[in-house]
Design an enzyme around this catalytic site. Structure first.
Site, PDB file in Angstrom:
ATOM      1  N   LYS A 174       0.850  -1.199   0.000  1.00  0.00           N
ATOM      2  CA  LYS A 174       0.000   0.000   0.000  1.00  0.00           C
ATOM      3  C   LYS A 174       0.884   1.247   0.000  1.00  0.00           C
ATOM      4  CE  LYS A 174      -1.921   3.081   2.502  1.00  0.00           C
ATOM      5  NZ  LYS A 174      -1.944   4.179   1.544  1.00  0.00           N
ATOM      6  N   GLY A 227       6.638   4.918   8.224  1.00  0.00           N
ATOM      7  CA  GLY A 227       5.827   6.131   8.264  1.00  0.00           C
ATOM      8  C   GLY A 227       5.962   6.792   9.622  1.00  0.00           C
ATOM      9  N   SER A 228       4.912   7.501  10.010  1.00  0.00           N
ATOM     10  CA  SER A 228       4.989   8.280  11.242  1.00  0.00           C
ATOM     11  C   SER A 228       4.862   7.384  12.482  1.00  0.00           C
ATOM     12  CB  SER A 228       3.861   9.307  11.251  1.00  0.00           C
ATOM     13  OG  SER A 228       2.619   8.635  11.186  1.00  0.00           O
ATOM     14  N   THR A 229       5.402   7.868  13.574  1.00  0.00           N
ATOM     15  CA  THR A 229       5.324   7.124  14.834  1.00  0.00           C
ATOM     16  C   THR A 229       3.862   6.964  15.258  1.00  0.00           C
ATOM     17  OG1 THR A 229       7.524   7.854  15.450  1.00  0.00           O
ATOM     18  CG2 THR A 229       6.098   7.139  17.257  1.00  0.00           C
ATOM     19  N   GLU A 230       3.057   7.985  14.979  1.00  0.00           N
ATOM     20  CA  GLU A 230       1.646   7.933  15.380  1.00  0.00           C
ATOM     21  C   GLU A 230       0.914   6.750  14.700  1.00  0.00           C
ATOM     22  OE1 GLU A 230      -0.307  11.359  13.865  1.00  0.00           O
ATOM     23  OE2 GLU A 230      -2.296  10.640  14.471  1.00  0.00           O
ATOM     24  N   ILE A 231       1.083   6.624  13.388  1.00  0.00           N
ATOM     25  CA  ILE A 231       0.392   5.520  12.687  1.00  0.00           C
ATOM     26  C   ILE A 231       1.056   4.183  13.041  1.00  0.00           C
ATOM     27  CG2 ILE A 231      -0.336   4.601  10.442  1.00  0.00           C
ATOM     28  CD1 ILE A 231      -1.746   7.177  11.038  1.00  0.00           C
ATOM     29  N   GLY A 232       2.366   4.208  13.230  1.00  0.00           N
ATOM     30  CA  GLY A 232       3.072   2.977  13.620  1.00  0.00           C
ATOM     31  C   GLY A 232       2.525   2.411  14.924  1.00  0.00           C
ATOM     32  N   GLU A 249       9.359   1.237  10.785  1.00  0.00           N
ATOM     33  CA  GLU A 249      10.418   2.231  10.579  1.00  0.00           C
ATOM     34  C   GLU A 249       9.742   3.588  10.706  1.00  0.00           C
ATOM     35  OE1 GLU A 249      13.455   1.463  10.370  1.00  0.00           O
ATOM     36  OE2 GLU A 249      13.384  -0.646   9.810  1.00  0.00           O
ATOM     37  N   CYS A 283      13.586  10.764   7.163  1.00  0.00           N
ATOM     38  CA  CYS A 283      13.556  10.305   8.555  1.00  0.00           C
ATOM     39  C   CYS A 283      14.946  10.343   9.188  1.00  0.00           C
ATOM     40  CB  CYS A 283      12.990   8.898   8.618  1.00  0.00           C
ATOM     41  SG  CYS A 283      13.802   7.789   7.463  1.00  0.00           S
ATOM     42  N   GLU A 380      10.097  16.027  15.412  1.00  0.00           N
ATOM     43  CA  GLU A 380      10.508  15.826  14.021  1.00  0.00           C
ATOM     44  C   GLU A 380       9.787  16.872  13.164  1.00  0.00           C
ATOM     45  OE1 GLU A 380       8.956  12.395  11.827  1.00  0.00           O
ATOM     46  OE2 GLU A 380      10.980  12.066  11.060  1.00  0.00           O
TER      47      GLU A 380
HETATM   48  P1  NAP Z   1       2.189   8.428   7.584  1.00  0.00           P
HETATM   49  O1  NAP Z   1       1.183   9.478   7.550  1.00  0.00           O
HETATM   50  O2  NAP Z   1       2.363   7.630   8.819  1.00  0.00           O
HETATM   51  O3  NAP Z   1       1.859   7.473   6.333  1.00  0.00           O
HETATM   52  C1  NAP Z   1       2.650   6.367   6.009  1.00  0.00           C
HETATM   53  C2  NAP Z   1       1.786   5.334   5.313  1.00  0.00           C
HETATM   54  O4  NAP Z   1       0.805   4.870   6.225  1.00  0.00           O
HETATM   55  C3  NAP Z   1       1.035   5.875   4.103  1.00  0.00           C
HETATM   56  O5  NAP Z   1       0.932   4.879   3.123  1.00  0.00           O
HETATM   57  C4  NAP Z   1      -0.341   6.170   4.694  1.00  0.00           C
HETATM   58  O6  NAP Z   1      -1.379   6.201   3.740  1.00  0.00           O
HETATM   59  C5  NAP Z   1      -0.470   4.987   5.625  1.00  0.00           C
HETATM   60  N1  NAP Z   1      -1.517   5.162   6.643  1.00  0.00           N
HETATM   61  C6  NAP Z   1      -2.098   6.312   7.088  1.00  0.00           C
HETATM   62  N2  NAP Z   1      -3.033   6.003   8.027  1.00  0.00           N
HETATM   63  C7  NAP Z   1      -3.036   4.657   8.177  1.00  0.00           C
HETATM   64  C8  NAP Z   1      -3.762   3.749   8.982  1.00  0.00           C
HETATM   65  N3  NAP Z   1      -4.689   4.165   9.866  1.00  0.00           N
HETATM   66  N4  NAP Z   1      -3.498   2.431   8.876  1.00  0.00           N
HETATM   67  C9  NAP Z   1      -2.571   1.977   8.005  1.00  0.00           C
HETATM   68  N5  NAP Z   1      -1.853   2.804   7.206  1.00  0.00           N
HETATM   69  C10 NAP Z   1      -2.068   4.120   7.294  1.00  0.00           C
HETATM   70  O7  NAP Z   1       3.642   8.989   7.230  1.00  0.00           O
HETATM   71  P2  NAP Z   1       4.062   9.920   6.028  1.00  0.00           P
HETATM   72  O8  NAP Z   1       3.570  11.288   6.316  1.00  0.00           O
HETATM   73  O9  NAP Z   1       3.688   9.295   4.739  1.00  0.00           O
HETATM   74  O10 NAP Z   1       5.662   9.838   6.120  1.00  0.00           O
HETATM   75  C11 NAP Z   1       6.372  10.623   6.975  1.00  0.00           C
HETATM   76  C12 NAP Z   1       6.801   9.885   8.219  1.00  0.00           C
HETATM   77  O11 NAP Z   1       7.457   8.672   7.838  1.00  0.00           O
HETATM   78  C13 NAP Z   1       7.827  10.649   9.025  1.00  0.00           C
HETATM   79  O12 NAP Z   1       7.520  10.562  10.389  1.00  0.00           O
HETATM   80  C14 NAP Z   1       9.130   9.935   8.720  1.00  0.00           C
HETATM   81  O13 NAP Z   1      10.107  10.069   9.708  1.00  0.00           O
HETATM   82  C15 NAP Z   1       8.681   8.540   8.559  1.00  0.00           C
HETATM   83  N6  NAP Z   1       9.653   7.776   7.764  1.00  0.00           N
HETATM   84  C16 NAP Z   1      10.429   6.868   8.410  1.00  0.00           C
HETATM   85  C17 NAP Z   1      11.387   6.157   7.702  1.00  0.00           C
HETATM   86  C18 NAP Z   1      12.249   5.139   8.393  1.00  0.00           C
HETATM   87  O14 NAP Z   1      12.815   4.304   7.697  1.00  0.00           O
HETATM   88  N7  NAP Z   1      12.368   5.169   9.705  1.00  0.00           N
HETATM   89  C19 NAP Z   1      11.553   6.374   6.331  1.00  0.00           C
HETATM   90  C20 NAP Z   1      10.736   7.306   5.715  1.00  0.00           C
HETATM   91  C21 NAP Z   1       9.780   7.997   6.439  1.00  0.00           C
HETATM   92  P3  NAP Z   1      -1.984   7.601   3.224  1.00  0.00           P
HETATM   93  O15 NAP Z   1      -0.892   8.282   2.502  1.00  0.00           O
HETATM   94  O16 NAP Z   1      -3.081   7.178   2.342  1.00  0.00           O
HETATM   95  O17 NAP Z   1      -2.435   8.361   4.429  1.00  0.00           O
END
Ligand code: NAP
Length: 476
Positions: A174, A227-232, A249, A283, A380
């Site tokens: 996804k 993705g974000s810590t919140e969704i993680g 991650e 990140c 962040e």
């Molecule tokens: P995000 O809002 O958490 O979204 C990440 C993914 O999760 C997207 O595909 C999103 O889909 C999906 N998602 C959203 N709500 C969900 C739910 N309730 N259940 C399952 N999946 C859901 O993060 P982002 O804004 O795309 O990315 C930025 C964050 O990613 C930053 O905090 C960054 O630090 C982190 N990141 C970490 C790494 C690492 O390797 N540690 C690498 C890159 C990024 P939608 O787009 O459709 O909402």
């Protein structure tokens, strides 16, 4: 170039069960350039069931030699499409074209590495105390849900899909709503390269709408999320109900530590790109710079001069280093941080403004005098903003570094070998670099401590994370 606009399920393009679509906006022009169908819960069910059938129906039992051959074909096909993948990435997220092409190459490299890994990934024989013959098997899990963000859409998709497939699983991928195109292209190209139908499904669509259904689907055995810590955190909570495997991650607030005994001039010249690359949407961004006081002023001067030389502009030009931010709302969120910094009296040394009237651009911003309790220091930002601070005492500096709830990455600059080793041991991060700013090698484990994540992507560690260990004891 034809843009993918549907779901990729069971080796073919499918319309979504609903008529919902997502409009894609080019961040450099603010214009809609594509519309992609958005998956619904019934599409999730269809994709997971089809992936499960493909797993039971042959992928898990395919000989390692055949699986290797197919994954090498996928890698070769991706390499043949690097320009197209780069263009798609640039259009959907505004990534500078040179970086976008490099990252397409990184994705292909992942498939090469894991194609080779299939036949080098073994169990063990265990000399148990009762005698007999005891051995372990590394077995695939079944269906893996891979959920990825928009900041490095193609390489992150590849570094989840490739090891999961190499270990014998099938994947439902996804992508983020802002960046479905390269993920869909991956599904199409992998299938064209010989990946059997159903082994890789790609479901564009809103995480809010389909995330829960995907994560809680009973046939999904592992969720691999970036993705974000919140969704993680939410995914971990949902997965805990069925004790599903998860790897996460997440976010970061990485330090860049510069000692006076280092080649600090080189550190100052190279450090801006360690935080501003990808317009700070990284990140691993080294967003807190700790500089030993005796070199602080000279370091800041060089850092700012290098920052001002960065080429911010049209991502289609090959000399552009920083493109726009991904969306109006992402830029707005960063500007909220800057407003807070202004209110709290931080010093703006450069940047903080919109350099172009069109496109979601934001100039790289260097802040001094950021308070240790301020948002810009603790949270962040995920944009082109850095805070630089002096330090006097190594131990005290390390306490401040480690006070962050995050622990993803970081850099250490010193020419003193013992100090390099001591500080590398002390910093609570999953990935560190000494005298450079490298964060990532396909061959090495990548992931975070504390709230930056759980489990590891890349390297053989990722393969382990996509398998279960089975122990078998054979009586003599
Ligand atoms: P995000 O809002 O958490 O979204 C990440 C993914 O999760 C997207 O595909 C999103 O889909 C999906 N998602 C959203 N709500 C969900 C739910 N309730 N259940 C399952 N999946 C859901 O993060 P982002 O804004 O795309 O990315 C930025 C964050 O990613 C930053 O905090 C960054 O630090 C982190 N990141 C970490 C790494 C690492 O390797 N540690 C690498 C890159 C990024 P939608 O787009 O459709 O909402």
């Amino acid at each position: 170039m034809t843009l993918p606009d549907k779901l990729f399920i069971d080796g073919t393009w499918r319309k979504s069960a609903t008529s919902r679509t997502t409009k894609l906006v080019n961040p450099a022009t603010e214009e809609v350039f594509a519309e992609v169908e958005a998956a619904d819960i019934s599409d999730v069910n269809m994709a997971v069931e089809s992936a499960h059938r493909a797993w039971e129906g042959g992928w898990r039992d395919m000989t390692p030699g055949k699986r290797t051959e197919i994954l090498f074909n996928v890698a070769r096909t991706l390499r043949e499409h690097i320009d197209e993948l780069g263009q798609l990435e640039m259009l959907q997220i505004g990534k500078p074209i040179s970086d976008a092409r490099d990252e397409a190459g990184l994705g292909a490299r992942c498939f090469e590495y894991y194609a080779g890994a299939v036949t080098k990934f073994y169990g063990q024989t265990v000399p148990v105390s009762r005698g007999g013959f005891d051995f372990t098997l590394r077995q695939s899990m079944g269906v893996v849900a891979a959920i990825v963000p928009w900041n490095f859409p193609f390489p992150i998709a590849a570094w989840k899909v490739a090891p999961a497939l190499a270990a014998g699983n099938c994947v439902v991928l996804k992508p983020a709503s802002l960046s479905p195109l390269t993920a869909l292209k991956l599904g199409e190209l992998a299938h064209a390269a010989g990946l059997p139908s159903g082994v890789l499904q790609v479901l564009p669509g809103s995480g809010g709408a389909i995330g829960d259904a995907l994560v809680t689907h009973p046939l999904v055995r592992k969720v691999s999320f970036t993705g974000s810590t919140e969704i993680g955190r939410r995914i971990m909570e949902l997965a805990s109900r069925d004790i599903k495997r998860v790897s996460l991650e997440l976010g970061g607030k990485s330090p860049n530590i510069v000692f006076a005994d280092a080649d600090w001039e080189r550190a100052a010249e190279t450090s801006p790109m360690s935080v501003f690359a990808n317009t700070g949407q990284d990140c691993c961004a080294r967003s807190r710079v700790f500089v030993e006081r005796s070199i602080f002023e000279r370091f800041v001067e060089k850092f700012v001069s290098a920052t001002k030389k960065l080429v911010v502009g049209d991502p289609a030009k090959t000399d552009t280093q920083l493109g726009p931010m991904v969306s109006a709302s992402q830029r707005g969120s960063v500007e909220d941080f800057l407003a807070d910094a202004r209110k709290r009296g931080s010093k703006f040394i450069c940047g903080g403004v919109r350099p172009h009237p069109k496109g979601y651009y934001l100039e790289p911003t260097v802040l001094l005098d950021v308070g240790k309790e301020d948002r810009c220091w603790k949270e962040e930002i995920f944009g082109p903003v850095v805070a630089i601070t002096p330090f006097d005492d190594e131990a005290q500096m390390l306490r401040e570094v480690n006070s962050s709830p995050y622990g993803l990455s970081g850099s250490i600059w010193t020419n003193n070998l013992s100090r390099a080793i001591r500080v590398s041991r002390a910093v609570q991060s999953g990935v560190l670099s000494v005298n450079c700013h490298s964060s990532l090698h396909v061959e090495a484990p990548f992931g975070g401590f504390k709230q930056s994540g759980l489990g590891r992507d890349l390297g053989m560690a990722a393969m382990e994370g996509y398998t279960e260990v089975k122990n078998v004891y054979v009586a003599e």
